[in-house]
Design an enzyme around this catalytic site. Structure first.
Site, mmCIF file in Angstrom:
data_model
loop_
_atom_site.group_PDB
_atom_site.id
_atom_site.type_symbol
_atom_site.label_atom_id
_atom_site.label_comp_id
_atom_site.label_asym_id
_atom_site.label_seq_id
_atom_site.Cartn_x
_atom_site.Cartn_y
_atom_site.Cartn_z
ATOM 1 N N ILE A 61 44.875 45.706 39.563
ATOM 2 C CA ILE A 61 45.594 45.888 40.818
ATOM 3 C C ILE A 61 47.069 46.012 40.454
ATOM 4 O O ILE A 61 47.583 45.238 39.648
ATOM 5 C CB ILE A 61 45.351 44.700 41.774
ATOM 6 C CG1 ILE A 61 46.055 44.904 43.113
ATOM 7 C CG2 ILE A 61 45.741 43.372 41.159
ATOM 8 C CD1 ILE A 61 45.709 43.834 44.158
ATOM 9 N N SER A 62 47.752 47.015 40.987
ATOM 10 C CA SER A 62 49.144 47.267 40.628
ATOM 11 C C SER A 62 50.053 46.136 41.097
ATOM 12 O O SER A 62 49.730 45.408 42.038
ATOM 13 C CB SER A 62 49.624 48.584 41.243
ATOM 14 O OG SER A 62 48.916 49.670 40.713
#
Length: 217
Positions: A61-62
């Site tokens: 997940i960024s």
């Protein structure tokens, strides 16, 4: 009771607003969407830190700032029909859904798409359609789109996706090889895409279905 409300507020104030994101709708969405539920439970205490986190299937997940910056650059309105390439955890999807009329999201890894779909349903986010497939092809069934966002780095601008955008619509995509990627904002004018380079970024490659590598969410 959501015990992570204060953590999200600090995340927005210290990592996002402090670094220049100003759109009040984006800041409100980042403060409202429960980021921790999009990562494995063992990572919940790290969910609001300013770095990517693993979500399984070799993906991440960024970091919060990148999600917010890409969303602000996309300039989503309440009337926007958005195409997202790379569903991943579903977190960016949820942020977009809180701002747009409808989100169409494509993911190459079936397990990620299924998990994201179930999670957004539990969060009562209903204005999203999910598809498992090759993101290079977009989602022709529902063209045209007002906005397109890509969450993996393309070698060059993905013009098949540009063709699916309305005149005046926008595209946000990381472009370039590892170690030399630029986040590009494109605005469509007729058959041309006027480009602006926003910042250096680091994403996994945007690849085809038969490639050993896969997209990042």
């Amino acid at each position: 009771m959501d015990n992570y409300v204060q953590a999200r507020r600090r995340m927005v104030e210290e990592q996002i607003a402090a670094r220049g994101v100003r759109d009040p709708r984006v800041l409100a969405a980042m403060a409202a969407v429960p980021r921790h539920v999009f990562v494995p439970e063992g990572q919940w205490h790290h969910a609001h830190e300013d770095h990517p986190l693993p979500i399984g299937d070799g993906q991440t997940i960024s970091q919060p700032y990148i999600v917010a910056a890409m969303t602000e650059a996309l300039d989503v309105t309440p009337e926007s029909k958005v195409l997202e390439i790379g569903t991943g955890s579903g977190y960016q999807t949820a942020i977009l859904a809180s701002l747009a009329k409808m989100v169409y999201t494509v993911e190459i890894i079936r397990d990620l798409s299924v998990r994201a779909s179930l999670l957004l349903r539990r969060l009562d986010i209903r204005n999203v359609r999910f598809r498992v497939g090759d993101g290079h092809l977009g989602w022709p069934e529902f063209v045209p789109y007002d906005r397109v966002i890509v969450t993996a780095a393309a070698d060059t601008l993905p013009y098949p996706l540009v063709e699916q955008i309305v005149n005046g619509g926008k595209l946000v995509v990381p472009v370039g090889p590892a170690g030399s990627q630029i986040l590009v904002l494109g605005t469509k004018h007729g058959k041309k895409l006027v480009q602006r380079h926003l910042m250096s970024v680091a994403f996994v490659p945007f690849v085809r279905k038969d490639d050993a590598r896969v997209t990042r969410g």
